[in-house]
Design an enzyme around this catalytic site. Structure first.
Site, mmCIF file in Angstrom:
data_model
loop_
_atom_site.group_PDB
_atom_site.id
_atom_site.type_symbol
_atom_site.label_atom_id
_atom_site.label_comp_id
_atom_site.label_asym_id
_atom_site.label_seq_id
_atom_site.Cartn_x
_atom_site.Cartn_y
_atom_site.Cartn_z
ATOM 1 N N ASN A 7 0.402 3.418 7.565
ATOM 2 C CA ASN A 7 1.830 3.699 7.459
ATOM 3 C C ASN A 7 2.023 4.461 6.148
ATOM 4 O O ASN A 7 1.926 3.870 5.070
ATOM 5 C CB ASN A 7 2.638 2.401 7.454
ATOM 6 C CG ASN A 7 4.121 2.630 7.228
ATOM 7 O OD1 ASN A 7 4.577 3.734 6.947
ATOM 8 N ND2 ASN A 7 4.892 1.560 7.329
ATOM 9 N N ARG A 9 4.444 5.363 4.502
ATOM 10 C CA ARG A 9 5.533 4.891 3.630
ATOM 11 C C ARG A 9 5.163 3.639 2.848
ATOM 12 O O ARG A 9 5.910 3.212 1.974
ATOM 13 C CB ARG A 9 6.781 4.635 4.465
ATOM 14 C CG ARG A 9 7.284 5.922 5.133
ATOM 15 C CD ARG A 9 8.600 5.742 5.785
ATOM 16 N NE ARG A 9 9.611 5.534 4.753
ATOM 17 C CZ ARG A 9 10.850 5.186 4.989
ATOM 18 N NH1 ARG A 9 11.261 5.001 6.222
ATOM 19 N NH2 ARG A 9 11.707 5.023 4.010
ATOM 20 N N CYS A 10 4.018 3.060 3.139
ATOM 21 C CA CYS A 10 3.584 1.807 2.504
ATOM 22 C C CYS A 10 2.605 2.113 1.371
ATOM 23 O O CYS A 10 1.584 2.768 1.585
ATOM 24 C CB CYS A 10 2.923 0.917 3.560
ATOM 25 S SG CYS A 10 2.122 -0.552 2.888
ATOM 26 N N SER A 11 2.897 1.620 0.180
ATOM 27 C CA SER A 11 2.025 1.908 -0.971
ATOM 28 C C SER A 11 0.631 1.311 -0.783
ATOM 29 O O SER A 11 -0.369 1.946 -1.139
ATOM 30 C CB SER A 11 2.653 1.398 -2.267
ATOM 31 O OG SER A 11 2.778 -0.015 -2.250
ATOM 32 N N ARG A 14 -1.245 3.565 1.534
ATOM 33 C CA ARG A 14 -1.661 4.794 0.841
ATOM 34 C C ARG A 14 -2.857 4.521 -0.072
ATOM 35 O O ARG A 14 -3.773 5.340 -0.169
ATOM 36 C CB ARG A 14 -0.498 5.381 0.042
ATOM 37 C CG ARG A 14 0.585 5.979 0.921
ATOM 38 C CD ARG A 14 1.581 6.806 0.128
ATOM 39 N NE ARG A 14 2.189 6.097 -0.976
ATOM 40 C CZ ARG A 14 3.323 5.401 -0.918
ATOM 41 N NH1 ARG A 14 3.985 5.308 0.229
ATOM 42 N NH2 ARG A 14 3.802 4.805 -1.986
#
Length: 113
Positions: A7, A9-11, A14
């Site tokens: 995802n 948008r998820c740190s 990433r």
């Protein structure tokens, strides 16, 4: 083949992706929010993780709190909820052949590479 269920948008997701990029190994990125997983795929991931379906649920998500919290659900019902609401799936998940981890903390990913 190594796969990361990602995802953007998820740190944490990433960070997991960056760890894989740093290994210079080939891997596949699966953006499961854009292309929701099938019931079969979710079952395969749960089996590879060697966990119960409830352990794959992000219980602090509003979708979970509003629709499922404090209900008695079967494993099948939990898997159906994960399929209907991919945002509920813990992330990142990294698989390598028949091994899998949830990359929280990110360093867990190294255990299956």
């Amino acid at each position: 083949m190594i796969k990361i269920y990602h995802n953007p948008r998820c740190s944490k997701s990433r960070q997991g992706l960056q760890l894989l990029e740093d290994t210079n190994q080939e891997f596949e990125i699966i953006k499961y929010l854009d292309n929701p997983l099938s019931i079969k795929e979710i079952r395969e991931i749960i089996t590879a993780l060697n966990i119960k379906p409830i352990e794959l649920v992000r219980k602090n998500e509003a979708i979970w709190k509003d629709n499922y919290k404090n209900k008695t659900l079967t494993d099948n019902q939990i898997i159906e909820a994960l399929q209907a609401h991919p945002k509920l799936i813990e992330r990142p998940i990294v698989t390598n052949k028949n091994l899998a981890v949830i990359g929280r903390p990110t360093e867990l990913i190294k255990t299956i590479l």
